[in-house]
Design an enzyme around this catalytic site. Structure first.
Site, PDB file in Angstrom:
ATOM      1  N   ASP A 166      36.262  65.281  20.920  1.00 32.47           N
ATOM      2  CA  ASP A 166      37.699  65.139  20.688  1.00 32.47           C
ATOM      3  C   ASP A 166      38.421  66.481  20.814  1.00 32.47           C
ATOM      4  O   ASP A 166      37.789  67.523  21.028  1.00 32.47           O
ATOM      5  CB  ASP A 166      37.891  64.521  19.280  1.00 32.47           C
ATOM      6  CG  ASP A 166      39.074  63.571  19.222  1.00 32.47           C
ATOM      7  OD1 ASP A 166      39.954  63.632  20.089  1.00 32.47           O
ATOM      8  OD2 ASP A 166      39.118  62.761  18.269  1.00 32.47           O
ATOM      9  N   ASP A 221      45.923  57.276  21.654  1.00 30.22           N
ATOM     10  CA  ASP A 221      45.065  56.223  21.081  1.00 30.22           C
ATOM     11  C   ASP A 221      45.635  54.821  21.308  1.00 30.22           C
ATOM     12  O   ASP A 221      46.835  54.604  21.212  1.00 30.22           O
ATOM     13  CB  ASP A 221      44.909  56.449  19.576  1.00 30.22           C
ATOM     14  CG  ASP A 221      44.016  57.639  19.293  1.00 30.22           C
ATOM     15  OD1 ASP A 221      43.571  58.305  20.254  1.00 30.22           O
ATOM     16  OD2 ASP A 221      43.762  57.906  18.103  1.00 30.22           O
TER      17      ASP A 221
HETATM   18  C1  GLA Z   1      41.413  60.813  17.917  1.00 37.30           C
HETATM   19  C2  GLA Z   1      40.741  60.007  19.030  1.00 37.30           C
HETATM   20  C3  GLA Z   1      40.344  58.648  18.472  1.00 37.30           C
HETATM   21  C4  GLA Z   1      39.411  58.825  17.283  1.00 37.30           C
HETATM   22  C5  GLA Z   1      40.062  59.694  16.227  1.00 37.30           C
HETATM   23  C6  GLA Z   1      39.092  60.095  15.124  1.00 37.30           C
HETATM   24  O1  GLA Z   1      42.625  60.258  17.541  1.00 37.30           O
HETATM   25  O2  GLA Z   1      41.590  59.859  20.116  1.00 37.30           O
HETATM   26  O3  GLA Z   1      39.729  57.865  19.469  1.00 37.30           O
HETATM   27  O4  GLA Z   1      38.208  59.412  17.719  1.00 37.30           O
HETATM   28  O5  GLA Z   1      40.558  60.912  16.786  1.00 37.30           O
HETATM   29  O6  GLA Z   1      39.681  60.887  14.163  1.00 37.30           O
END
Ligand code: GLA
Length: 405
Positions: A166, A221
């Site tokens: 990430d 997301d």
């Molecule tokens: C980010 C990523 C998500 C998830 C969260 C976890 O937002 O894009 O897919 O992994 O972090 O905290």
């Protein structure tokens, strides 16, 4: 010093000529030190399939949930349909030990990741894990910055097969460099670890990611909604519109990732979930389920286990579909398949049922061609069609067919 003022040229002149000539010739014969060319890691020749804890469980993930999910996947048909990776997303981490090695959260994962990994492997599945290129993950757990090689070694020792990496708390880091560093660390372990880049498409990873990782997120997301945007979270139509133009960058080993599936999480209708799953398959997206696999209902299972649709996603040609027609709410998508056929999707984004038609000329065939049309949701033949195919498509729904000359 006596020789301080003597030039290199003058010194060279003092050498016997044959020796100097020999050295020069040797130097010319040596190939110049070459920059090592990056190559692909050879993994993920079709889009990765599996499950990830985040969409349903977020930071409430624990060992029991992961074990139950692996149990279910190995008995409910998912493993045999190709769902392979069980990915623990954010919040599995405890602290680093005195030597800097990352530990699992002892309350949530009392047996530790190695034991969980052995369990998952014993079920014929593979283990995925999550970290972050910054000092902390998005959930505030320790990130890998400054510990890349140490973490890669730890994952390899644990038997990890997939890393999602990430991009929170990365400050001024350069994304390409940060992801390349972790890619090199993973490769140095000698273990096959699929590398999932998750910097949300902020740094055009499709331009440099091919030799770094196997999939890269293209958007913020996903949220369990048909459309719209809420802060960093996007409904599936919003994601589709951002991911669609990136089709030239997808192919075996390197995939655009429009984020994990929301099928079965309750925010959309079954018609919408069928559209979501179909669109992801058309876009050669990773199929990473994000629901409670152990408790899913039959309708959800039927969607996730539609082998005809999965076969399109996993087609070895690895071509991401193009939107070949966009009439506002009515869209036609098409992708070439390895056997010369086409997968065709009719999408109705509007509020009422609509008839949508595709001409063979729009999918790269002459209109004089006769072709078998097979419906991938009813699993029935629609007959042999000449020149075109039309169907009534429900609101927020799709008709998905395989066209075979
Ligand atoms: C980010 C990523 C998500 C998830 C969260 C976890 O937002 O894009 O897919 O992994 O972090 O905290």
């Amino acid at each position: 010093m006596q020789r301080a003022g003597v030039s290199a040229a003058a010194l060279a002149l003092c050498l016997p000529m044959p020796l100097l000539a020999q050295e020069t010739a040797d130097a010319a014969a040596q190939p110049a030190a070459k920059a090592v060319e990056r190559t692909e890691n050879g993994l993920a020749r079709t889009p990765p399939m599996g499950w990830n804890s985040w969409n349903k469980f977020a930071c409430n993930v624990n060992e029991a949930i992961v074990r139950k999910t692996a149990d279910a996947m190995s008995t409910n048909g998912m493993r045999d349909a190709g769902y392979q990776f069980v990915v623990i997303d954010d919040c599995w981490h405890g602290e680093r030990d005195d030597n800097g090695f990352i530990q699992a959260d002892g309350k949530r994962f009392p047996s530790g990741i190695k034991a969980l990994s052995d369990y998952i492997h014993s079920k014929g599945l593979k283990l995925g894990i999550y970290s972050d290129a910054g000092r902390q993950t998005c959930g505030g757990r320790p990130g890998s910055q400054g510990h890349e090689y140490q973490d890669a070694i730890t994952y390899a020792r644990w038997g990890v097969d997939y890393l999602k990496y990430d991009w929170c708390n990365t400050g001024t880091r350069n994304a390409q460099e940060a992801y390349t560093l972790m890619a090199d660390a993973l490769r140095s372990t000698g273990r096959d670890i699929v590398f999932s880049l998750c910097e949300w498409g902020n740094n055009d990873p499709w331009r440099w990611g091919v030799t770094v990782g196997n999939l890269w997120r293209t958007t913020g997301d996903i949220m369990d909604r048909w459309d719209g945007q809420h802060k960093y979270s996007l409904g599936i139509m919003t994601i589709v519109d951002r991911n669609a133009p990136l089709y030239p960058f997808a192919g075996p080993g390197h995939w655009n990732d429009p984020d994990m599936l929301e099928v079965g999480n309750g925010g959309m209708t079954d018609t919408e979930y069928r559209a979501h799953f179909s669109l992801w398959a058309m876009m050669a997206a990773p199929l990473i389920a994000g629901n409670d696999i152990d408790a899913m209902d039959e309708k959800t299972r039927t969607i996730l286990l539609n082998k005809d649709v999965i076969a399109i996603d996993q087609d070895p040609l690895g071509q991401q579909a193009q939107r070949v027609r966009d009439d506002g709410d009515k869209e036609v998508w098409s992708r070439d398949l390895a056997d010369g056929g086409r997968a065709v999707l009719l999408l109705n984004r509007g509020p009422a049922p609509a008839t949508i038609k595709v001409d063979w000329s729009e999918i790269g065939y002459p209109n004089s061609l006769r072709a078998d049309v097979r419906n991938l949701w009813t699993h029935r033949s629609e007959g042999r069609k000449r020149g075109s195919y039309a169907a009534s498509v429900p609101s927020h729904g799709v008709v998905m067919v395989r066209v075979q000359p």
